[in-house]
Design a protein around this motif. Structure first.
Motif, short mmCIF file in Angstrom:
data_model
loop_
_atom_site.label_atom_id
_atom_site.label_comp_id
_atom_site.label_asym_id
_atom_site.label_seq_id
_atom_site.Cartn_x
_atom_site.Cartn_y
_atom_site.Cartn_z
N TYR A 173 9.57 1.12 -7.21
CA TYR A 173 8.68 1.80 -6.27
C TYR A 173 7.41 2.24 -7.00
CZ TYR A 173 13.10 2.15 -3.77
OH TYR A 173 14.29 1.86 -3.17
N LYS A 174 6.27 2.13 -6.32
CA LYS A 174 5.00 2.56 -6.89
C LYS A 174 4.16 3.23 -5.81
CE LYS A 174 4.35 -0.96 -10.43
NZ LYS A 174 3.48 -2.04 -10.91
N ALA A 175 3.37 4.21 -6.23
CA ALA A 175 2.43 4.88 -5.32
C ALA A 175 1.14 5.16 -6.09
CB ALA A 175 3.02 6.18 -4.79
N LYS B 75 4.57 -3.64 0.88
CA LYS B 75 3.43 -2.96 0.27
C LYS B 75 2.44 -2.58 1.36
CE LYS B 75 -0.04 -3.39 -3.34
NZ LYS B 75 -0.56 -4.22 -4.44
N SER C 96 -2.18 3.07 -2.14
CA SER C 96 -1.22 1.97 -1.99
C SER C 96 0.19 2.50 -2.25
CB SER C 96 -1.55 0.81 -2.93
OG SER C 96 -1.37 1.20 -4.27
N LEU C 97 1.11 2.01 -1.46
CA LEU C 97 2.53 2.34 -1.59
C LEU C 97 3.30 1.03 -1.59
CD1 LEU C 97 2.68 5.07 1.21
CD2 LEU C 97 2.54 5.48 -1.25
#
Length: 163
Positions: free
Chosen positions: A96-98, A62, A73-74
């Protein structure tokens, strides 16, 4: 110079130094884990109970970057599940998150969110729905865009779209 003179000089120097420093945060977070569990009825069935040991290995990364204007944030995480006897249920899941938020003006903020997941665990929804879906792979995409405008110190208006 008396003892209060040094105190005044220190206060002035700290004030000058803090005026040039921004409140910026940057973090890189690594996570790893391992676990093993026993499931005595994988498919939650009355007739054909299948039991097995499940070994899970996971890793994630992260990145966070925040400042007065930017909020970003990635993150990514992978999970590998290995069943001791039922190899057909083994899975490699990905998440996965962005998030990207930016303060356009002192009163207007815009935020963009996105997420993707690929999972294949048979009991992934049992807590929410009470149903077991089998080991079919499910891919999910989530996205959103939002804006927020501050009318005054205690009132704001927001508009958002989620997919």
């Amino acid at each position: 110079m008396n003892r209060y003179g040094w105190l005044r000089v220190a206060v002035v120097l700290i004030g000058l130094w803090s005026a040039s420093v921004g409140a910026e945060e940057r973090k890189l977070i690594l996570s790893i884990g391992a676990g093993e569990k026993y499931n005595d009825n994988i498919f939650f069935s009355y007739d054909d109970e299948i039991d097995d040991y499940v070994t899970t290995l996971l890793g994630g990364l992260k990145f966070v970057n925040r400042s007065e204007r930017l909020d970003m944030s990635l993150s990514g995480r992978v999970e590998n599940q290995d069943y001791a006897e039922n190899d057909d249920l083994d899975g490699f899941d990905q998440f996965y998150k962005a998030r990207f938020g930016y303060l356009l003006t002192p009163k207007l903020r815009a935020v963009l969110d996105a997420g993707y997941s690929r999972d294949s665990q048979p009991d992934r929804d049992i807590d929410v729905t009470g149903m077991v879906l089998g080991s079919a792979t499910r891919e999910t995409f989530k996205g959103g865009l939002s804006t927020k405008y501050a009318l005054n110190e205690i009132t704001s208006v927001a508009l958002s779209y989620k997919y």
